[in-house]
Design a protein around this motif. Structure first.
Motif: not given
Length: 128
Positions: A20-21, A24, A30, A124
């Motif tokens: 997820e990060e 992101k 992003g 995502k």
């Protein structure tokens, strides 16, 4: 389109629990994409999601030229290095990918259809 178009493609084996990060940081909204958008040399950007349930993501940037890419990165070296360090915490391995001529033609044609807008392919929500 000029014949000098430069593709910069990477693959990343994202660590468990970091997907997820990673999305992101590397996705359309992003930090990487926003950083690249500051350059007039960028023609397109994509985050490629993994296939076969593995954790290997890919990023590809399309630049007007390799020189334009290198000049932008040199000018923004401090920010570029900081982004690299933040990203490196999220994956186990990375590798540069050689872009085939067939892929390059497809990518150029696809971005022409999209009016050379920056692009990305990741939702995502599909990785939760």
């Amino acid at each position: 389109m000029s014949l000098n178009i430069f593709f910069n493609e990477w693959e990343f084996d994202v660590k468990k629990g970091c997907i997820e990060e990673f999305v992101k940081l590397n996705g359309y909204e992003g930090t990487w994409h926003q950083f690249f958008l500051e350059s007039e040399q960028l023609l397109g950007y994509a985050l490629r999601k993994p296939t076969n349930h593995n954790k290997t993501f890919g990023t590809v940037e399309m630049w007007k030229s390799e020189e334009g890419f290198k000049t932008y990165i040199a000018r923004e070296k401090e920010r570029y290095d900081a982004l690299c360090a933040a990203n490196a915490q999220l994956y186990d391995n990375s590798r540069r990918v050689v872009v085939s001529k067939k892929f390059a033609r497809q990518f150029v044609n696809w971005t022409r259809i999209q009016e050379i807008n920056p692009i990305q392919h990741v939702n995502k929500e599909s990785y939760k």
